[in-house]
Design a protein around this motif. Structure first.
Motif, PDB file in Angstrom:
ATOM      1  N   TYR B  92       0.847  -1.184   0.000  1.00 30.86           N
ATOM      2  CA  TYR B  92       0.000   0.000   0.000  1.00 30.86           C
ATOM      3  C   TYR B  92       0.889   1.242   0.000  1.00 30.86           C
ATOM      4  O   TYR B  92       1.796   1.375   0.826  1.00 30.86           O
ATOM      5  CB  TYR B  92      -0.921   0.012   1.220  1.00 30.86           C
ATOM      6  N   ILE B  93       0.617   2.129  -0.931  1.00 31.39           N
ATOM      7  CA  ILE B  93       1.447   3.325  -1.098  1.00 31.39           C
ATOM      8  C   ILE B  93       0.560   4.558  -1.085  1.00 31.39           C
ATOM      9  O   ILE B  93      -0.488   4.567  -1.734  1.00 31.39           O
ATOM     10  CB  ILE B  93       2.227   3.301  -2.431  1.00 31.39           C
ATOM     11  N   CYS B  94       0.994   5.576  -0.362  1.00 29.92           N
ATOM     12  CA  CYS B  94       0.256   6.834  -0.368  1.00 29.92           C
ATOM     13  C   CYS B  94       1.040   7.871  -1.160  1.00 29.92           C
ATOM     14  O   CYS B  94       2.238   7.717  -1.408  1.00 29.92           O
ATOM     15  CB  CYS B  94      -0.013   7.336   1.040  1.00 29.92           C
ATOM     16  N   SER B  95       0.356   8.913  -1.561  1.00 27.29           N
ATOM     17  CA  SER B  95       1.029  10.027  -2.228  1.00 27.29           C
ATOM     18  C   SER B  95       0.367  11.329  -1.816  1.00 27.29           C
ATOM     19  O   SER B  95      -0.763  11.333  -1.313  1.00 27.29           O
ATOM     20  CB  SER B  95       0.981   9.864  -3.752  1.00 27.29           C
ATOM     21  N   ALA B  96       1.081  12.415  -2.039  1.00 28.53           N
ATOM     22  CA  ALA B  96       0.558  13.726  -1.668  1.00 28.53           C
ATOM     23  C   ALA B  96       0.898  14.729  -2.752  1.00 28.53           C
ATOM     24  O   ALA B  96       1.966  14.646  -3.372  1.00 28.53           O
ATOM     25  CB  ALA B  96       1.153  14.167  -0.333  1.00 28.53           C
ATOM     26  N   ILE B  97      -0.015  15.646  -2.951  1.00 26.74           N
ATOM     27  CA  ILE B  97       0.185  16.690  -3.956  1.00 26.74           C
ATOM     28  C   ILE B  97       0.882  17.888  -3.325  1.00 26.74           C
ATOM     29  O   ILE B  97       0.466  18.394  -2.288  1.00 26.74           O
ATOM     30  CB  ILE B  97      -1.161  17.160  -4.537  1.00 26.74           C
ATOM     31  N   LYS B  98       1.942  18.336  -3.978  1.00 28.25           N
ATOM     32  CA  LYS B  98       2.623  19.556  -3.567  1.00 28.25           C
ATOM     33  C   LYS B  98       2.575  20.529  -4.734  1.00 28.25           C
ATOM     34  O   LYS B  98       3.018  20.220  -5.833  1.00 28.25           O
ATOM     35  CB  LYS B  98       4.087  19.291  -3.195  1.00 28.25           C
ATOM     36  N   PHE B  99       2.026  21.710  -4.470  1.00 24.68           N
ATOM     37  CA  PHE B  99       1.932  22.703  -5.520  1.00 24.68           C
ATOM     38  C   PHE B  99       3.245  23.474  -5.641  1.00 24.68           C
ATOM     39  O   PHE B  99       3.811  23.897  -4.641  1.00 24.68           O
ATOM     40  CB  PHE B  99       0.770  23.653  -5.252  1.00 24.68           C
ATOM     41  N   ALA B 100       3.695  23.645  -6.904  1.00 26.49           N
ATOM     42  CA  ALA B 100       4.934  24.369  -7.143  1.00 26.49           C
ATOM     43  C   ALA B 100       4.656  25.862  -7.200  1.00 26.49           C
ATOM     44  O   ALA B 100       3.507  26.298  -7.168  1.00 26.49           O
ATOM     45  CB  ALA B 100       5.567  23.885  -8.447  1.00 26.49           C
ATOM     46  N   ARG B 101       5.721  26.632  -7.299  1.00 29.81           N
ATOM     47  CA  ARG B 101       5.567  28.082  -7.319  1.00 29.81           C
ATOM     48  C   ARG B 101       4.885  28.561  -8.587  1.00 29.81           C
ATOM     49  O   ARG B 101       4.139  29.545  -8.583  1.00 29.81           O
ATOM     50  CB  ARG B 101       6.941  28.748  -7.174  1.00 29.81           C
ATOM     51  N   SER B 102       5.126  27.856  -9.690  1.00 33.38           N
ATOM     52  CA  SER B 102       4.492  28.243 -10.951  1.00 33.38           C
ATOM     53  C   SER B 102       3.012  27.930 -10.891  1.00 33.38           C
ATOM     54  O   SER B 102       2.614  26.854 -10.455  1.00 33.38           O
ATOM     55  CB  SER B 102       5.125  27.482 -12.121  1.00 33.38           C
ATOM     56  N   VAL B 103       2.197  28.844 -11.339  1.00 36.56           N
ATOM     57  CA  VAL B 103       0.753  28.638 -11.307  1.00 36.56           C
ATOM     58  C   VAL B 103       0.379  27.442 -12.173  1.00 36.56           C
ATOM     59  O   VAL B 103       0.794  27.341 -13.320  1.00 36.56           O
ATOM     60  CB  VAL B 103       0.010  29.896 -11.807  1.00 36.56           C
ATOM     61  N   GLY B 104      -0.402  26.552 -11.610  1.00 35.37           N
ATOM     62  CA  GLY B 104      -0.834  25.374 -12.346  1.00 35.37           C
ATOM     63  C   GLY B 104       0.130  24.227 -12.314  1.00 35.37           C
ATOM     64  O   GLY B 104      -0.165  23.147 -12.822  1.00 35.37           O
ATOM     65  N   SER B 105       1.307  24.431 -11.727  1.00 34.01           N
ATOM     66  CA  SER B 105       2.302  23.361 -11.651  1.00 34.01           C
ATOM     67  C   SER B 105       2.216  22.655 -10.309  1.00 34.01           C
ATOM     68  O   SER B 105       1.992  23.290  -9.281  1.00 34.01           O
ATOM     69  CB  SER B 105       3.713  23.920 -11.841  1.00 34.01           C
TER      70      SER B 105
END
Lengths: 113, 119
Positions: B92-105
């Motif tokens: 079982y693997i989890c993941s997380a979203i990290k938003f970059a400095r660029s908009v939409g990235s």
């Protein structure tokens, strides 16, 4: 339904022998294409995100490119430590789950010394 | 890159018991996390999307009453496998979203995985 096909399933190279891995995709609209490296018994390690056709990104011996139908992961002068499974994933525009990824089955790369 | 941790890294439990797996984003806040399972020599299959402060969204065919997900804070999501059976044995693997400095990235970072074996 979004589909991701990676080829070849397995690739064996000699150290220093450059090659490319392919990821073909079918999505209603591409929001992003991702490349990951996965070592046995570990979670995927993020490599690249590509957003639009023509985009290229590089990291050490790896270079990822993107067209409207496929992406390539080019490996230049690989070393044994590059041996791993390389996973490609896509995120579609307007997917039911925000940022949901659809993964390919991966390419198992083995680099012999 | 960003760091996502999981605990435990492996667990063995008896059939019928419940097991909780934790997923933490260590150096960033994640409003969205994901839970995947991976069988040997197969790719990752998304089980559910975990949203901080709201109910998880489950993929088709995943039993929400069996796989309980709680995203209690911006850095922690938990997956509880209830009444586990041998067929639940998997990675079982989890993941997380990290938003970059660029908009939409953005980038999606994965944890190291948890090996569950149900005997």
């Amino acid at each position: 339904e979004d589909q991701v096909t990676q080829s070849p399933e397995a690739l064996r190279l000699q150290e220093g022998e450059s090659s490319s891995l392919n990821c073909s995709y079918t999505v209603s609209g591409l929001r992003g294409l991702f490349w990951y490296r996965q070592d046995p018994g570990k979670g995927p390690e993020f490599l690249f995100t590509l957003y639009s056709a023509g985009e290229e990104k590089e990291k050490e011996r790896l270079k990822a490119t993107l067209t409207k139908k496929e992406s390539f992961l080019h490996i230049t002068a690989p070393k044994p430590e590059d041996s791993a499974t390389y996973l490609c994933a896509v995120q579609a525009v307007g997917g039911g789950s925000n940022y949901k990824l659809t993964f390919g089955k991966g390419t198992l790369l083995t680099v012999n010394p | 890159g960003a760091v996502v941790s999981q605990h435990p890294s492996w667990v063995i439990c008896k059939s019928g018991t419940s097991v909780k797996i934790e997923c933490r984003s260590l150096d960033f806040q994640a409003t969205t996390m994901f839970w995947y399972r991976q069988f040997p020599k197969q790719s990752l299959m998304l089980m559910a999307t975990s949203n901080e402060g709201s109910k998880a969204t489950y993929e088709q065919g995943v039993e929400k009453d069996k796989f309980l997900i709680n995203h209690a804070s911006l850095t922690l999501s938990t997956l509880t496998v209830t009444s586990a059976h041998p067929e639940d044995s998997s990675f079982y693997i989890c993941s997380a979203i990290k938003f970059a400095r660029s908009v939409g990235s953005y980038e999606q970072y994965f944890g190291p995985g948890t090996r569950l074996t149900v005997t």
